[in-house]
Design an enzyme around this catalytic site. Structure first.
Site, PDB file in Angstrom:
ATOM      1  N   HIS A 142      27.147  -4.059 -34.644  1.00 45.04           N
ATOM      2  CA  HIS A 142      27.273  -5.243 -35.498  1.00 45.04           C
ATOM      3  C   HIS A 142      27.064  -6.546 -34.721  1.00 45.04           C
ATOM      4  O   HIS A 142      26.869  -7.600 -35.332  1.00 45.04           O
ATOM      5  CB  HIS A 142      28.624  -5.242 -36.222  1.00 45.04           C
ATOM      6  CG  HIS A 142      29.805  -5.603 -35.381  1.00 45.04           C
ATOM      7  ND1 HIS A 142      30.655  -4.659 -34.845  1.00 45.04           N
ATOM      8  CD2 HIS A 142      30.296  -6.792 -34.974  1.00 45.04           C
ATOM      9  CE1 HIS A 142      31.606  -5.266 -34.160  1.00 45.04           C
ATOM     10  NE2 HIS A 142      31.407  -6.565 -34.225  1.00 45.04           N
ATOM     11  N   ASP A 172      28.884   2.336 -34.798  1.00 42.27           N
ATOM     12  CA  ASP A 172      28.866   0.905 -34.492  1.00 42.27           C
ATOM     13  C   ASP A 172      28.644   0.661 -32.999  1.00 42.27           C
ATOM     14  O   ASP A 172      29.255  -0.218 -32.405  1.00 42.27           O
ATOM     15  CB  ASP A 172      30.139   0.209 -34.966  1.00 42.27           C
ATOM     16  CG  ASP A 172      29.997  -1.320 -34.968  1.00 42.27           C
ATOM     17  OD1 ASP A 172      28.847  -1.788 -35.039  1.00 42.27           O
ATOM     18  OD2 ASP A 172      31.011  -2.023 -34.869  1.00 42.27           O
ATOM     19  N   SER A 245      34.116  -8.302 -29.575  1.00 43.93           N
ATOM     20  CA  SER A 245      33.357  -7.107 -29.955  1.00 43.93           C
ATOM     21  C   SER A 245      32.335  -6.745 -28.891  1.00 43.93           C
ATOM     22  O   SER A 245      31.541  -7.597 -28.457  1.00 43.93           O
ATOM     23  CB  SER A 245      32.639  -7.340 -31.283  1.00 43.93           C
ATOM     24  OG  SER A 245      33.541  -7.424 -32.349  1.00 43.93           O
TER      25      SER A 245
END
Length: 508
Positions: A142, A172, A245
């Site tokens: 992402h 992911d 992230s």
């Protein structure tokens, strides 16, 4: 159970049920699976240290983590992405521009989806982990998806362009690469060996502030929170915020145990619950992406339910039997070709037992397409071993139930059923291949409503007898089972096919 057609509605007996709603969540690949000697040669050369942590003695508690941070920080980078185009669906256009002739007149592309330049490019930032000295970097899918330009800023402040090697939306994860050598790379730990209570550090670039380190502990293992196809998150209370992230979760030896991915928050900021993808899973995906540009997973073509004690007894097994129940076998799949059937209880795959959906799901995913697997099942009172040639999974996972792995206890009372017709199929989104009795009404004050049964579900079988229409459903539920329990096989658009045990044994 009532029917709501022709002889509508004659009240038959009320049924009582335990409705089980299950989730297909996943366990990560094990270190042993990754290191198997028959795996193809890997492209990314990484360092691995699977020595267990010293959880006792002087090294168990630290006054300062400064030495660990100095070791880890150079390998954690900032990833900046720029998206210069926007994807537009034809449905978003004004009606007159949906005509292809008008779109060509205004210089717009044909098709259901196309790209347009943005007035202002969109920019975003995340984190990444250098995992090899020649420039391979692990991050989240992402972070880099839809990016037109990716730049990586090293700990030294140097900025380099990066290219996407491969992405895996199912986990992911993404692998990007920069053109550099002699880089500081993190060593992988065996994430299967971490324990709840272990101290961990999260290193990343939250809010674009620059590199930041937070500490906490492993709060839980095996979490599934994001609705991904394959999830086995490490939960931690080390502060993780937007921008973290793709960053590193490391142990007190400075080894990579996870890739920070998500937070659970009502405010959008840190609230003590963060999630990281285990390093074993990340390493397996990374090697496949770097070698082949994609991730190939084994495929059976079945929908599965956890084998609860109630279901085990209904299928003639001891209540404490470990296994997983097949609720549906898809057409033209490896499972169907090999002879697996709904109602089979999978007891073992290649000699290893599995008691949860997540364990079995990743066991199948780890098998190579074309490989022969021996699946031990229990069917009609007997055990048998069936050899299945594993297929390759493509696209979304339709082979396993995407429901929640927990049980909602309740009753099934006052349910009205009807015959399926074209109007009802359109109304509830029921495919033509699904046949049975449609539940059209459930009293919202009844125990069955509390248990989760809703209009739109289709009863396929009762006590392993096929239900063709509403009359069959009524007839098959008129007489109580000797033990007060009835086994239903039902279909719903949300959960697919599953088994439900209807328990009247507690009725007064």
């Amino acid at each position: 159970m009532n029917t709501s057609y022709q002889r509508h509605p004659q009240r038959a007996r009320a049924l009582r049920a335990s409705v089980l709603i299950f989730a297909a969540a996943a366990l990560g690949w094990t270190g042993a699976a990754i290191a198997s000697s028959d795996k193809p040669e890997t492209k990314v050369v990484v360092k691995v240290d699977d020595t267990p942590l010293n959880r006792e003695g002087d090294g168990a508690l630290r006054v300062s983590f400064s030495p660990v941070v100095k070791k880890v920080a150079p390998a954690v980078v900032q990833v900046e992405v720029t998206d210069e185009v926007q994807k537009v669906s034809a449905a978003q256009l004004p009606p007159f521009l949906r005509d292809p002739r008008m779109r060509r007149y205004f210089g717009l592309p044909d098709g259901e989806e196309f790209e347009l330049p943005r007035a202002e490019p969109q920019r975003g930032a995340g984190s990444g982990v250098i995992v090899s000295e020649d420039g391979y970097i692990l991050t989240n899918n992402h972070v880099v998806q839809n990016a037109d330009k990716i730049e990586v800023t090293l700990d030294s402040g140097k900025t380099l362009k990066a290219e996407v090697v491969g992405t895996d939306p199912d986990t992911d994860l993404a692998v990007i690469k920069i053109d550099a050598t002699d880089l500081p790379a993190l060593t992988f730990a065996d994430s299967d060996a971490i324990e709840v209570g272990d101290t961990v550090l999260a290193v990343g670039n939250p809010f674009g502030l620059g590199q930041t380190v937070t500490s906490g502990m492993v709060s839980a293992l095996g979490r599934a929170t994001m609705g991904l196809a394959y999830e086995d998150f490490i939960q931690t209370d080390a502060a993780i915020n937007p921008g973290n992230s793709g960053g590193a979760l490391v142990d007190t030896n400075g080894r990579l145990v996870g890739i920070n991915t998500a937070i659970l928050s009502r405010s959008g900021g840190f609230q003590g619950i963060g999630f990281a993808i285990p390093s074993n899973l990340a390493r397996n995906v990374m090697q496949q992406l770097a070698t082949d540009g994609k991730v190939t997973r084994g495929y059976l073509g079945v929908q599965l339910d956890p084998l609860t004690p109630e279901l085990a007894e209904q299928f003639g097994l001891d209540a404490d039997t470990k296994g997983v129940l097949i609720s549906e076998v898809s057409e033209d799949t490896p499972a169907e070709k090999a002879g697996l059937e709904h109602g089979d209880v999978i007891l073992a795959v290649n000699g290893r037992t599995y008691s949860t959906l997540r364990e079995l799901r990743f066991a199948v995913a780890n098998l190579r397409p074309g490989e022969a697997a021996e699946i031990k099942v229990f069917r009609d009172g007997d055990e048998k071993t069936i050899e299945v040639e594993i297929g390759a999974r493509d696209g979304d996972i339709a082979s396993l139930n995407p429901s929640a792995e927990k049980a909602d206890e309740g009753s099934l009372n006052g349910v009205q059923v009807a015959n399926l017709d074209p109007r009802l199929r359109r109304q509830y989104g029921i495919q033509s291949r699904v046949t049975g009795a449609l539940i059209v009404e459930v009293d919202n004050e009844s125990a069955s409503y509390e248990a989760g049964l809703r209009p739109g579900m289709v009863i396929l079988e009762i006590n392993q007898e096929r239900v063709r229409d509403a009359d069959d459903a009524v007839a098959l539920t008129e007489d109580s089972s000797p033990d007060g329990k009835t086994l239903l096989r039902v279909w719903s658009a949300r959960y697919g096919v599953r088994y439900v045990v209807v328990d009247e044994s507690g009725d007064e």
